[in-house]
Design a protein around this motif. Structure first.
Motif, short mmCIF file in Angstrom:
data_model
loop_
_atom_site.label_atom_id
_atom_site.label_comp_id
_atom_site.label_asym_id
_atom_site.label_seq_id
_atom_site.Cartn_x
_atom_site.Cartn_y
_atom_site.Cartn_z
N ALA A 209 0.80 -1.23 0.00
CA ALA A 209 0.00 0.00 0.00
C ALA A 209 0.83 1.27 0.00
O ALA A 209 0.29 2.36 -0.22
N ILE A 210 2.12 1.17 0.24
CA ILE A 210 2.95 2.37 0.29
C ILE A 210 2.92 3.07 -1.06
O ILE A 210 3.14 2.45 -2.11
N ASN A 211 2.66 4.37 -1.04
CA ASN A 211 2.42 5.11 -2.28
C ASN A 211 3.27 6.38 -2.33
O ASN A 211 2.79 7.45 -2.69
N LEU A 212 4.54 6.27 -1.97
CA LEU A 212 5.46 7.40 -2.06
C LEU A 212 6.07 7.45 -3.45
O LEU A 212 6.21 6.41 -4.12
N PRO A 213 6.48 8.62 -3.91
CA PRO A 213 7.13 8.72 -5.22
C PRO A 213 8.40 7.88 -5.28
O PRO A 213 9.16 7.80 -4.30
N ASN A 214 8.62 7.24 -6.42
CA ASN A 214 9.83 6.45 -6.67
C ASN A 214 9.99 5.29 -5.68
O ASN A 214 11.11 4.87 -5.39
N VAL A 215 8.88 4.79 -5.18
CA VAL A 215 8.91 3.58 -4.35
C VAL A 215 8.11 2.51 -5.06
O VAL A 215 6.93 2.70 -5.36
N LYS A 216 8.76 1.39 -5.35
CA LYS A 216 8.11 0.27 -6.01
C LYS A 216 8.15 -0.96 -5.10
O LYS A 216 9.02 -1.08 -4.24
N CYS A 217 7.20 -1.85 -5.32
CA CYS A 217 7.14 -3.06 -4.51
C CYS A 217 7.00 -4.26 -5.43
O CYS A 217 6.16 -4.26 -6.34
N ILE A 218 7.83 -5.27 -5.22
CA ILE A 218 7.67 -6.53 -5.93
C ILE A 218 7.27 -7.58 -4.90
O ILE A 218 7.58 -7.46 -3.71
N ASP A 219 6.58 -8.61 -5.35
CA ASP A 219 6.00 -9.59 -4.44
C ASP A 219 6.79 -10.89 -4.43
O ASP A 219 7.00 -11.49 -5.49
N ALA A 220 7.22 -11.30 -3.26
CA ALA A 220 7.95 -12.57 -3.13
C ALA A 220 7.01 -13.74 -2.84
O ALA A 220 7.47 -14.89 -2.79
N LYS A 221 5.73 -13.46 -2.65
CA LYS A 221 4.79 -14.53 -2.32
C LYS A 221 4.77 -15.57 -3.43
O LYS A 221 4.69 -15.24 -4.62
N GLY A 222 4.86 -16.82 -3.05
CA GLY A 222 4.87 -17.90 -4.02
C GLY A 222 6.25 -18.44 -4.32
O GLY A 222 6.38 -19.55 -4.85
N LEU A 223 7.30 -17.68 -3.96
CA LEU A 223 8.65 -18.20 -4.13
C LEU A 223 8.90 -19.31 -3.11
O LEU A 223 8.45 -19.24 -1.97
N ALA A 224 9.62 -20.33 -3.52
CA ALA A 224 9.84 -21.50 -2.67
C ALA A 224 10.66 -21.15 -1.44
O ALA A 224 11.63 -20.38 -1.51
N LEU A 225 10.25 -21.72 -0.31
CA LEU A 225 10.95 -21.53 0.95
C LEU A 225 11.72 -22.78 1.32
O LEU A 225 11.39 -23.90 0.90
#
Length: 256
Positions: A209-225
């Protein structure tokens, strides 16, 4: 004459490496520091092709000197822990594989395992160390292109910490940009794949939900543990590094 020429070329390359760097800060906790291939406190030594050394990929050591990067990147930074494969080397491999103009890359490991975000607040030892190492990285030239951030597993234990995560992270980003004198510094954060407690989804929602300029988020969900259900496997770290590279190129590849 040939030996002299080779020596001059080597010296020129060394000097260029000291002034022509695209610098990336690696910060957060254990999954950024790298636990890929670590089982029962021992690293298996397996280094995938995407993570192998390259003379044009450097790391800032604990002694604040540039050296050729090799795994484990955080061996002298996340001390007291066994480090393995993290996303940093694969990130650089991904930059080059995607045709980035990046030549000599400088990685600045700063992550520390088992750290809640409040341990990174302005004035703490970890915060001061990050700012100090970031400053040292540009002393002889180059520019910080982004902070890569993977942290939050320790903030999933209590609801109070999880609920406070978004505000703490936004404050951290703002403070780092101010203290590094980089008001638009890109930050690419990783949404959690796991956690130490049961409030993982609260922290994940905060990160996404973070919505600051020049801040991106990628999702690690689903990567093997790994079998500890907390740390990414070696190949998951490779995939994560490549995803981080793709996010940087897509969002900030236009930057000089």
């Amino acid at each position: 004459m040939f030996k002299l020429l080779m020596l001059l070329l080597t010296l020129h390359s060394s000097l260029a490496a000291n002034v022509a760097k695209d610098i990336f800060i690696l910060a957060g906790q254990s999954n950024m520091a790298g636990r890929g291939g670590v089982v029962h406190g021992k690293w298996d030594g397996n280094v995938p092709p995407e993570c192998r050394p390259n003379p044009s990929t450097l790391r800032l050591s604990a002694k604040l000197t540039w050296e050729e990067a090799q795994e484990p990147l955080h061996a002298d930074i996340d001390v007291g822990k066994t480090c393995g494969i993290g996303p940093g080397m694969a990130f650089v491999d991904g930059l080059r594989a995607n045709g980035s103009r990046t030549s000599v890359v400088g990685l600045v490991p700063c992550a520390a395992g088992g750290t809640k975000i409040r341990k990174w607040a302005r004035g703490t030892q970890l915060y001061r160390q990050l700012v100090s190492r970031a400053g040292a990285s540009v002393k002889d030239g180059g520019a910080i292109r982004a902070i890569l951030w993977y942290q939050g597993e320790s903030d999933t234990v209590t609801k109070e910490d999880a609920d406070a995560y978004r505000g703490n992270m936004e404050t951290l980003i703002t403070n780092l940009r101010t203290d590094l004198n980089e008001p638009s510094l890109p930050v690419i954060q990783v949404a959690l794949a796991s956690g130490e407690g049961k409030f993982i989804e609260i922290v994940r929602r905060s990160q996404l939900a973070i919505n600051l300029p020049n801040v991106k988020c990628i999702d690690a969900k689903g990567l093997a543990l790994q079998t500890d259900n907390l740390h990414l496997t070696t190949m998951s770290q490779v995939h994560l590094g490549l995803k981080l590279a793709g996010a940087f190129i897509d969002s900030f590849g236009h930057m000089p």
